[in-house]
Design a protein around this motif. Structure first.
Motif, short mmCIF file in Angstrom:
data_model
loop_
_atom_site.label_atom_id
_atom_site.label_comp_id
_atom_site.label_asym_id
_atom_site.label_seq_id
_atom_site.Cartn_x
_atom_site.Cartn_y
_atom_site.Cartn_z
N GLU A 49 -45.80 -4.62 -49.83
CA GLU A 49 -45.20 -5.74 -50.56
C GLU A 49 -46.18 -6.21 -51.62
N VAL A 50 -45.65 -6.55 -52.80
CA VAL A 50 -46.46 -7.06 -53.90
C VAL A 50 -45.67 -8.14 -54.63
N PRO A 51 -46.37 -9.04 -55.32
CA PRO A 51 -45.64 -9.99 -56.15
C PRO A 51 -45.13 -9.29 -57.41
N ASN A 52 -44.03 -9.77 -57.94
CA ASN A 52 -43.56 -9.30 -59.25
C ASN A 52 -44.33 -10.06 -60.31
N LEU A 53 -45.08 -9.32 -61.10
CA LEU A 53 -45.87 -9.94 -62.16
C LEU A 53 -44.96 -10.29 -63.33
N LYS A 54 -45.30 -11.39 -64.02
CA LYS A 54 -44.56 -11.77 -65.22
C LYS A 54 -45.42 -12.70 -66.06
N GLY A 55 -45.14 -12.71 -67.33
CA GLY A 55 -45.89 -13.57 -68.24
C GLY A 55 -47.35 -13.16 -68.34
N HIS A 56 -48.20 -14.14 -68.60
CA HIS A 56 -49.64 -13.90 -68.70
C HIS A 56 -50.39 -14.39 -67.47
N HIS A 57 -49.69 -15.14 -66.61
CA HIS A 57 -50.30 -15.71 -65.41
C HIS A 57 -49.34 -15.47 -64.24
N SER A 58 -49.83 -14.84 -63.18
CA SER A 58 -49.00 -14.55 -62.02
C SER A 58 -49.85 -14.65 -60.76
N SER A 59 -49.17 -14.87 -59.64
CA SER A 59 -49.88 -14.90 -58.36
C SER A 59 -48.92 -14.52 -57.25
N GLY A 60 -49.47 -14.23 -56.10
CA GLY A 60 -48.67 -13.87 -54.94
C GLY A 60 -49.52 -13.21 -53.88
N ILE A 61 -48.85 -12.52 -52.95
CA ILE A 61 -49.52 -11.91 -51.81
C ILE A 61 -49.30 -10.40 -51.83
N LEU A 62 -50.39 -9.65 -51.70
CA LEU A 62 -50.33 -8.21 -51.47
C LEU A 62 -50.32 -8.00 -49.96
N VAL A 63 -49.41 -7.18 -49.45
CA VAL A 63 -49.32 -6.92 -48.01
C VAL A 63 -49.52 -5.43 -47.76
N PHE A 64 -50.45 -5.12 -46.87
CA PHE A 64 -50.73 -3.73 -46.49
C PHE A 64 -50.45 -3.56 -45.01
N ASP A 65 -49.80 -2.45 -44.64
CA ASP A 65 -49.66 -2.08 -43.24
C ASP A 65 -50.95 -1.42 -42.78
N LEU A 66 -51.44 -1.82 -41.60
CA LEU A 66 -52.68 -1.26 -41.06
C LEU A 66 -52.42 -0.66 -39.70
N LYS A 67 -53.12 0.43 -39.41
CA LYS A 67 -53.08 1.03 -38.08
C LYS A 67 -54.41 0.84 -37.37
N ASP A 68 -55.38 0.25 -38.09
CA ASP A 68 -56.73 0.08 -37.55
C ASP A 68 -57.18 -1.36 -37.75
N ASN A 69 -58.16 -1.77 -36.95
CA ASN A 69 -58.87 -3.01 -37.22
C ASN A 69 -59.91 -2.70 -38.28
N ILE A 70 -59.99 -3.52 -39.31
CA ILE A 70 -60.96 -3.25 -40.37
C ILE A 70 -61.80 -4.49 -40.64
N ASN A 71 -63.07 -4.24 -40.95
CA ASN A 71 -63.99 -5.30 -41.34
C ASN A 71 -64.57 -5.05 -42.72
N ILE A 72 -64.68 -3.78 -43.09
CA ILE A 72 -65.22 -3.42 -44.40
C ILE A 72 -64.12 -2.70 -45.16
N PHE A 73 -63.77 -3.23 -46.34
CA PHE A 73 -62.73 -2.59 -47.12
C PHE A 73 -62.83 -2.98 -48.58
N LYS A 74 -62.10 -2.22 -49.41
CA LYS A 74 -62.03 -2.48 -50.84
C LYS A 74 -60.57 -2.51 -51.26
N ILE A 75 -60.28 -3.33 -52.25
CA ILE A 75 -58.99 -3.31 -52.92
C ILE A 75 -59.29 -2.90 -54.37
N LYS A 76 -58.61 -1.84 -54.83
CA LYS A 76 -58.77 -1.40 -56.22
C LYS A 76 -57.45 -1.57 -56.95
N ILE A 77 -57.54 -2.13 -58.15
CA ILE A 77 -56.38 -2.29 -59.02
C ILE A 77 -56.71 -1.59 -60.32
N ARG A 78 -55.88 -0.60 -60.67
CA ARG A 78 -56.14 0.23 -61.85
C ARG A 78 -55.04 0.06 -62.87
#
Length: 93
Positions: A49-78
């Motif tokens: 799940e992601v927010p629908n971006l619009k305009g020059h300013h947007s916000s929302g929640i990124l949702v990722f399904d996980l199968k593991d417990n994680i403590n160290i991670f990265k989010i990359k946006i390209r």
């Protein structure tokens, strides 16, 4: 200007709050489902799940399904100008 913060890790889900402020770039043409990747333990996960971006300013929640417990991670946006790649890192050990 991008700002992200971990919202919560629930069983099987990682929620990340995102605020995007480009001031000049129209955001509607960018699909965060395609441009965003969660990286952890040599795994690469696209958001469900992601927010629908619009305009020059947007916000929302990124949702990722996980199968593991994680403590160290990265989010990359390209692919959203001005920076070709943005990396946000967490280390909660």
């Amino acid at each position: 200007d991008f700002r992200v913060e971990r919202n919560c890790i629930a069983i099987g889900k990682l929620n990340i709050k995102i605020d995007v402020n480009t001031h000049t770039v129209e955001l509607a043409e960018f699909d965060l489902k395609q441009l965003t990747t969660l990286e952890y333990n040599s795994k690469f996960v696209k958001p469900v799940e992601v927010p629908n971006l619009k305009g020059h300013h947007s916000s929302g929640i990124l949702v990722f399904d996980l199968k593991d417990n994680i403590n160290i991670f990265k989010i990359k946006i390209r692919g959203i100008p001005i920076d070709p790649e943005r990396t946000f890192e967490w280390n909660n050990e």
